[in-house]
Design an enzyme around this catalytic site. Structure first.
Site, PDB file in Angstrom:
ATOM      1  NE  ARG A   1     -11.680  30.656  26.567  1.00  0.00           N
ATOM      2  CZ  ARG A   1     -11.100  29.081  27.020  1.00  0.00           C
ATOM      3  NH1 ARG A   1     -11.036  28.398  26.638  1.00  0.00           N
ATOM      4  NH2 ARG A   1     -10.657  29.870  28.457  1.00  0.00           N
TER       5      ARG A   1
ATOM      6  CE1 TYR B   1     -19.730  43.130   5.527  1.00  0.00           C
ATOM      7  CE2 TYR B   1     -17.671  42.174   6.481  1.00  0.00           C
ATOM      8  CZ  TYR B   1     -18.643  43.024   6.163  1.00  0.00           C
ATOM      9  OH  TYR B   1     -19.192  43.526   7.522  1.00  0.00           O
TER      10      TYR B   1
ATOM     11  CG  ASP C   1     -18.303  35.238   3.088  1.00  0.00           C
ATOM     12  OD1 ASP C   1     -19.417  34.691   3.781  1.00  0.00           O
ATOM     13  OD2 ASP C   1     -17.319  35.914   3.885  1.00  0.00           O
TER      14      ASP C   1
ATOM     15  CE  LYS D   1     -23.850  40.494   8.225  1.00  0.00           C
ATOM     16  NZ  LYS D   1     -23.001  40.124   7.118  1.00  0.00           N
TER      17      LYS D   1
HETATM   18  C1  LIG Z   1     -21.546  41.025   7.076  1.00  0.00           C
HETATM   19  C2  LIG Z   1     -20.527  40.037   6.436  1.00  0.00           C
HETATM   20  C3  LIG Z   1     -19.264  39.068   7.263  1.00  0.00           C
HETATM   21  C4  LIG Z   1     -18.528  39.538   8.582  1.00  0.00           C
HETATM   22  O1  LIG Z   1     -19.511  38.987   9.393  1.00  0.00           O
HETATM   23  P1  LIG Z   1     -20.229  39.610  11.192  1.00  0.00           P
HETATM   24  O2  LIG Z   1     -20.710  38.921  11.694  1.00  0.00           O
HETATM   25  O3  LIG Z   1     -20.650  41.003  11.046  1.00  0.00           O
HETATM   26  O4  LIG Z   1     -18.960  39.503  11.767  1.00  0.00           O
HETATM   27  C5  LIG Z   1     -18.424  38.341   6.442  1.00  0.00           C
HETATM   28  N1  LIG Z   1     -18.713  38.252   4.964  1.00  0.00           N
HETATM   29  C6  LIG Z   1     -19.848  38.578   4.300  1.00  0.00           C
HETATM   30  C7  LIG Z   1     -20.454  38.649   2.969  1.00  0.00           C
HETATM   31  C8  LIG Z   1     -20.872  39.809   5.324  1.00  0.00           C
HETATM   32  O5  LIG Z   1     -21.780  40.440   5.207  1.00  0.00           O
END
Ligand SMILES: *Cc1c(COP(=O)(O)O)cnc(C)c1O
Length: 382
Positions: free
Chosen positions: A46, A98, A170, A195
């Site tokens: 961990r 988001y 983000d 992504k």
């Molecule tokens: C998908 C996404 C998240 C969340 O990420 P996960 O990997 O699905 O937990 C946060 N911010 C944005 C802009 C996203 O597209």
């Protein structure tokens, strides 16, 4: 080292025990010690894992940060950043956020006494007006999801300078290839590595990148103390995905630009949200802070109703109807019922997120096929 070299080499060395050119998947929970406290830097998985460590070094280099700290998902990464706050603190966030980010703020952290305000923080005067002596964090998404608004990261950072306010960006939509918020003054970057970083729609993963070792130390403490860590195989998949990040994102951007122009002139389409258009309100800022204009775009229909959107959504072949984005394959989505279903309708309509809005994550297929696919689906609207 330039970006295209970093994705392949930064923080990555052949495995010292075998020479394996690919970082091994260290699928272990613990590490043997020769005597109590006599170990090779790894005690329990961990806390430390060699596959994860290599990935963290690599992503830190891509974002020009001091450290990267990996998590089991983008939201787990976000969770750790919000845990830097204390009850009574205030966060000002982009109003077009988001859906999952909105949910973790309002339905998880709000009950621990953290206050969230949502604002069109593209307007710096508006942002300044909302800052109080309790404001401790600004949460920025740019380009925003799904409206593709652009926020001037440098202007936001300058406007809170000297105020004990952490700016977190983000950067999921842009990817580190297009935009590096730490270079523009931000303190923290997060990614849903699910992504563009992973890029192949086969793993859930998240990462926090920090501007200073002091912030990194706090996030690393939370990584271990809370334990929302990714498994080594998932870290391997992200490392593998990143090796082609620059090529994938470049092609996705080129395809998105062509599709945006096609949709703009389509008689069934009323509006296209794409920062690459010179009349997009954030175009100049996007040009300044991004390398290209991204692989995401949204569009609205002349027939302003959900039924018409459903016809398009159900009749594309190469654009798969699915949540998520940033993979090699093109996706089509309906924000109002999918990614943004957890945001109240009145809130959605305020930012232009109508029931007929359609979002595209443009992949790296042949763009002529993608355009034909959309044209065919649009032609089915009566
Ligand atoms: C998908 C996404 C998240 C969340 O990420 P996960 O990997 O699905 O937990 C946060 N911010 C944005 C802009 C996203 O597209």
């Amino acid at each position: 080292m330039k970006f295209g070299t970093k994705v392949i080499h930064a923080g990555i060395e052949p495995d010292p025990s075998t020479g394996a050119i690919m970082t091994p998947i260290f699928q272990t929970s613990t590490y043997v010690q020769a005597a109590p406290g006599d170990h090779k830097g790894y005690e329990y998985a961990r806390t430390q894992n060699p596959t994860r460590h290599v990935l963290e070094q690599n992503i830190a280099a891509l974002e020009n940060g001091t450290d990267a700290i990996c998590f089991a998902s983008g939201l787990a990464a976000m969770d750790s950043v919000l845990k830097l706050l204390n009850p009574g603190d205030e966060v000002i966030a982009t109003d077009d956020l988001y859906g999952g980010s909105y949910r973790i703020m309002m339905r998880v952290f709000a009950k621990y006494g953290i206050h969230f305000k949502f604002a069109g923080i593209g307007n710096i005067e508006e942002l300044q007006k909302r800052i109080t002596d309790k404001t401790r964090m600004i949460w920025v998404e740019t380009p925003t999801n799904p409206m593709l608004n652009i926020i001037d990261i440098q202007a936001v950072c300058e406007s809170v300078k000297g105020k004990n306010i952490t700016v977190c960006v983000d950067n999921t939509f842009a990817s580190p290839y297009l935009q590096n918020p730490l270079d523009l003054g931000a303190d923290i970057v997060i990614h849903s590595a699910t992504k563009y970083l992973g890029g192949h729609s086969d793993v859930i993963h998240g990462v926090v990148v920090t501007k200073t070792p002091a912030i990194a130390e706090q996030i690393r403490f939370l990584q271990n103390a809370v334990g929302a860590v990714p498994g080594p195989q998932d870290c391997f998949l992200i490392l593998r995905g990143i090796k082609t990040l620059h090529i994938r994102v470049e092609r996705a951007c080129q395809n998105a630009e062509k599709i945006a122009h096609f949709l703009k002139h389509h008689p069934k389409v009323s509006k296209v949200y794409y920062p690459g258009f010179s009349d997009h309100p954030g175009h100049d800022t996007a040009k300044k802070q991004m390398k290209m204009f991204g692989g995401m775009l949204s569009f609205d229909l002349v027939a302003n109703n959900e039924a018409s959107a459903r016809i398009v959504l159900s009749n594309t072949h190469y654009f798969s109807l699915a949540e998520s984005l940033g993979g090699v394959e093109s996706l089509i989505g309906h924000p109002a019922s999918m990614t943004h279903g957890s945001i109240p309708r009145e809130e959605r309509l305020k930012v232009g997120l109508t029931d007929s809005l359609i979002r595209l994550s443009v992949g790296i297929e042949d763009v002529d096929d993608l355009i034909q696919d959309l044209d065919k689906a649009l032609s089915l609207i009566p």
